[in-house]
Design a protein around this motif. Structure first.
Motif, PDB file in Angstrom:
ATOM      1  N   ASP A   1       4.224  13.483   9.164  1.00  0.00           N
ATOM      2  CA  ASP A   1       3.236  14.016   8.222  1.00  0.00           C
ATOM      3  C   ASP A   1       1.975  13.153   8.171  1.00  0.00           C
ATOM      4  O   ASP A   1       0.945  13.605   7.674  1.00  0.00           O
ATOM      5  N   ALA A   2       2.075  11.906   8.641  1.00  0.00           N
ATOM      6  CA  ALA A   2       0.927  10.995   8.611  1.00  0.00           C
ATOM      7  C   ALA A   2       0.944  10.162   9.892  1.00  0.00           C
ATOM      8  O   ALA A   2       1.194   8.959   9.868  1.00  0.00           O
ATOM      9  N   PRO A   3       0.663  10.778  11.034  1.00  0.00           N
ATOM     10  CA  PRO A   3       0.840  10.090  12.322  1.00  0.00           C
ATOM     11  C   PRO A   3      -0.100   8.913  12.536  1.00  0.00           C
ATOM     12  O   PRO A   3       0.182   8.053  13.371  1.00  0.00           O
ATOM     13  N   THR A   4      -1.214   8.860  11.787  1.00  0.00           N
ATOM     14  CA  THR A   4      -2.154   7.748  11.965  1.00  0.00           C
ATOM     15  C   THR A   4      -2.055   6.730  10.834  1.00  0.00           C
ATOM     16  O   THR A   4      -2.868   5.802  10.765  1.00  0.00           O
ATOM     17  N   GLU A   5      -1.066   6.875   9.976  1.00  0.00           N
ATOM     18  CA  GLU A   5      -0.936   5.961   8.829  1.00  0.00           C
ATOM     19  C   GLU A   5      -0.598   4.544   9.299  1.00  0.00           C
ATOM     20  O   GLU A   5       0.371   4.311  10.008  1.00  0.00           O
ATOM     21  N   GLU A   6      -1.396   3.594   8.865  1.00  0.00           N
ATOM     22  CA  GLU A   6      -1.175   2.174   9.135  1.00  0.00           C
ATOM     23  C   GLU A   6      -1.217   1.445   7.796  1.00  0.00           C
ATOM     24  O   GLU A   6      -2.175   1.593   7.025  1.00  0.00           O
ATOM     25  N   LEU A   7      -0.177   0.669   7.504  1.00  0.00           N
ATOM     26  CA  LEU A   7      -0.076  -0.028   6.228  1.00  0.00           C
ATOM     27  C   LEU A   7       0.019  -1.529   6.468  1.00  0.00           C
ATOM     28  O   LEU A   7       0.595  -1.976   7.468  1.00  0.00           O
TER      29      LEU A   7
ATOM     30  N   GLN B   1       0.842  -1.180   0.000  1.00  0.00           N
ATOM     31  CA  GLN B   1       0.000   0.000   0.000  1.00  0.00           C
ATOM     32  C   GLN B   1       0.884   1.238   0.000  1.00  0.00           C
ATOM     33  O   GLN B   1       1.877   1.288   0.726  1.00  0.00           O
ATOM     34  N   PRO B   2       0.559   2.235  -0.793  1.00  0.00           N
ATOM     35  CA  PRO B   2       1.384   3.447  -0.807  1.00  0.00           C
ATOM     36  C   PRO B   2       1.196   4.248   0.467  1.00  0.00           C
ATOM     37  O   PRO B   2       0.141   4.202   1.098  1.00  0.00           O
TER      38      PRO B   2
ATOM     39  N   TYR C   1       5.339   3.183  -7.456  1.00  0.00           N
ATOM     40  CA  TYR C   1       4.122   2.451  -7.121  1.00  0.00           C
ATOM     41  C   TYR C   1       3.151   2.551  -8.280  1.00  0.00           C
ATOM     42  O   TYR C   1       2.958   3.619  -8.853  1.00  0.00           O
ATOM     43  N   GLU C   2       2.538   1.428  -8.609  1.00  0.00           N
ATOM     44  CA  GLU C   2       1.491   1.381  -9.630  1.00  0.00           C
ATOM     45  C   GLU C   2       0.349   0.560  -9.055  1.00  0.00           C
ATOM     46  O   GLU C   2       0.540  -0.612  -8.668  1.00  0.00           O
ATOM     47  N   ALA C   3      -0.834   1.145  -8.972  1.00  0.00           N
ATOM     48  CA  ALA C   3      -1.978   0.446  -8.390  1.00  0.00           C
ATOM     49  C   ALA C   3      -2.213  -0.879  -9.107  1.00  0.00           C
ATOM     50  O   ALA C   3      -2.244  -0.940 -10.344  1.00  0.00           O
ATOM     51  N   GLY C   4      -2.343  -1.936  -8.344  1.00  0.00           N
ATOM     52  CA  GLY C   4      -2.624  -3.250  -8.904  1.00  0.00           C
ATOM     53  C   GLY C   4      -1.403  -4.041  -9.317  1.00  0.00           C
ATOM     54  O   GLY C   4      -1.515  -5.237  -9.617  1.00  0.00           O
TER      55      GLY C   4
ATOM     56  N   TYR D   1       3.313   7.455   3.272  1.00  0.00           N
ATOM     57  CA  TYR D   1       4.456   8.302   3.620  1.00  0.00           C
ATOM     58  C   TYR D   1       5.621   7.454   4.126  1.00  0.00           C
ATOM     59  O   TYR D   1       6.776   7.744   3.846  1.00  0.00           O
ATOM     60  N   GLY D   2       5.303   6.452   4.923  1.00  0.00           N
ATOM     61  CA  GLY D   2       6.346   5.593   5.477  1.00  0.00           C
ATOM     62  C   GLY D   2       6.450   4.315   4.684  1.00  0.00           C
ATOM     63  O   GLY D   2       6.266   3.210   5.219  1.00  0.00           O
ATOM     64  N   GLY D   3       6.755   4.424   3.406  1.00  0.00           N
ATOM     65  CA  GLY D   3       6.738   3.282   2.503  1.00  0.00           C
ATOM     66  C   GLY D   3       8.115   2.777   2.105  1.00  0.00           C
ATOM     67  O   GLY D   3       9.131   3.082   2.731  1.00  0.00           O
ATOM     68  N   LEU D   4       8.137   2.020   1.012  1.00  0.00           N
ATOM     69  CA  LEU D   4       9.324   1.309   0.549  1.00  0.00           C
ATOM     70  C   LEU D   4      10.309   2.243  -0.128  1.00  0.00           C
ATOM     71  O   LEU D   4       9.935   3.077  -0.961  1.00  0.00           O
ATOM     72  N   GLN D   5      11.579   2.084   0.215  1.00  0.00           N
ATOM     73  CA  GLN D   5      12.666   2.783  -0.457  1.00  0.00           C
ATOM     74  C   GLN D   5      13.718   1.770  -0.915  1.00  0.00           C
ATOM     75  O   GLN D   5      13.924   0.727  -0.279  1.00  0.00           O
TER      76      GLN D   5
END
Length: 320
Positions: free
Chosen positions: A271-277, A217-218, A237-240, A220-224
């Motif tokens: 920037d996204a304190p409630t982001e859960e992935l 899932q895309p 990232y590309e959806a699907g 703020y705290g994603g893959l690098q």
């Protein structure tokens, strides 16, 4: 920003293509794996609705009280629940400070398969530990893993074509192989607090095995991904689409023709304190009794038996 070659390829076209179209796919895949070690794969045929149902079931499990999740607690490379702080991917070859363990929790399962050898099956095809509170999850996850293996086999076919091997060469060596299906939950900042310096949701690491298939899932705290010159860039990232990357064992097998590239999952961001992935990750392997020696000139890696290699890597990543 440093550019990195992570193309979007349609594996559905590979499946339906002529011999020359399949070779063209393999050539483009080969170029990307030499450059970045990563691909995006569209047309894979994995059921998006099924992925959503697996995520929903996993979310119900992750939301349970700790004492209930602990009923199926496991170790790194085991089957069951691994709590936040139970794994540290950066431990392998780097500073091993347990305080900076990965900021994630995982529900880990494996392939339902029997080789007929009780000792082999006990180690690599142990019984899965599913949460009783989510009874629908085993069947959903098993079907999703079956679909992932079909994608994996096509990646192996393209890999063989890229190296000038008979198309089924790698597939024939993965019929009795285990795989690991990790459902990773990356909790929000509001739950786990700010990361320590050098701490991540998943620390900088390379994967251990052959290919990794990731549905992510895309955020703020994603893959690098780390570039050849050492910079860190956000993975496209590309959806699907699935994100695919080479593991260490495959890189070793092809004499480092393809990169097993360091990557990480960023810590929760202010920037996204409630982001859960939640990520769905399939670590795909070949048969555990195989002895691996480089197929392509360029390195002097000594032969290694797959099973021995994986035992070493699991021990190195365990927080104790």
């Amino acid at each position: 920003m440093t550019e990195i070659d992570i193309p979007l390829l349609d594996i559905g076209a590979f499946r339906a293509g002529t011999a020359e179209e399949r070779r063209a796919f393999a050539r483009r895949m080969d170029a990307a794996l030499q450059s970045s070690g990563f691909l995006l794969i569209a047309g894979h045929g994995m059921d998006a609705e099924l992925m959503g149902r697996v995520r929903a079931g996993a979310s119900r499990f992750f939301g349970l009280p700790v004492e209930q999740k602990a009923e199926i607690a496991t170790r790194v490379a085991g089957r069951g629940w691994l709590p936040v702080g139970g794994e540290a991917n950066s431990f392998y070859g780097e500073d091993s400070d347990p305080a900076r363990a990965d900021m994630k929790e995982s529900l880990t399962q494996g392939r339902n398969f029997s080789t007929g050898d009780d000792e082999v099956d006990a180690e690599w095809f142990a019984e899965n530990a599913w949460p009783a509170q989510v009874p629908e999850l085993p069947a959903l996850a098993d079907e999703l893993a079956r679909q992932a293996r079909e994608v994996y086999y096509d990646l192996l076919r393209a890999s063989a074509l890229a190296l000038g091997l008979e198309e089924e060469w790698f597939v024939d060596r993965a019929q009795a192989s285990p795989h690991t299906f990790n459902i990773n939950r990356y909790p929000p900042l509001t739950e786990v607090g700010a990361a320590l310096e050098g701490q991540y949701r998943v620390g900088p690491h390379t994967d251990w095995g052959t290919y990794t298939l990731l549905d992510r899932q895309p955020g703020y705290g994603g893959l690098q991904v780390q570039t050849l010159d050492g910079d860190w860039v956000d993975a496209p990232y590309e959806a699907g689409a699935l994100t695919i990357n080479v593991g260490d064992l495959l890189a070793r097998w092809v004499g480092d023709r393809w990169r097993s590239t360091r990557h990480r999952v960023q810590a929760p961001q202010t920037d996204a304190p409630t982001e859960e992935l939640i990520s769905l990750i399939f670590f795909m392997e070949v048969d555990m009794d195989l002895e691996i020696s480089p197929l392509v000139p360029g390195t002097d890696y000594p032969p290694v038996v797959c099973a021995d290699y994986f035992r070493q890597r699991a021990a190195a990543a365990t927080v104790s």
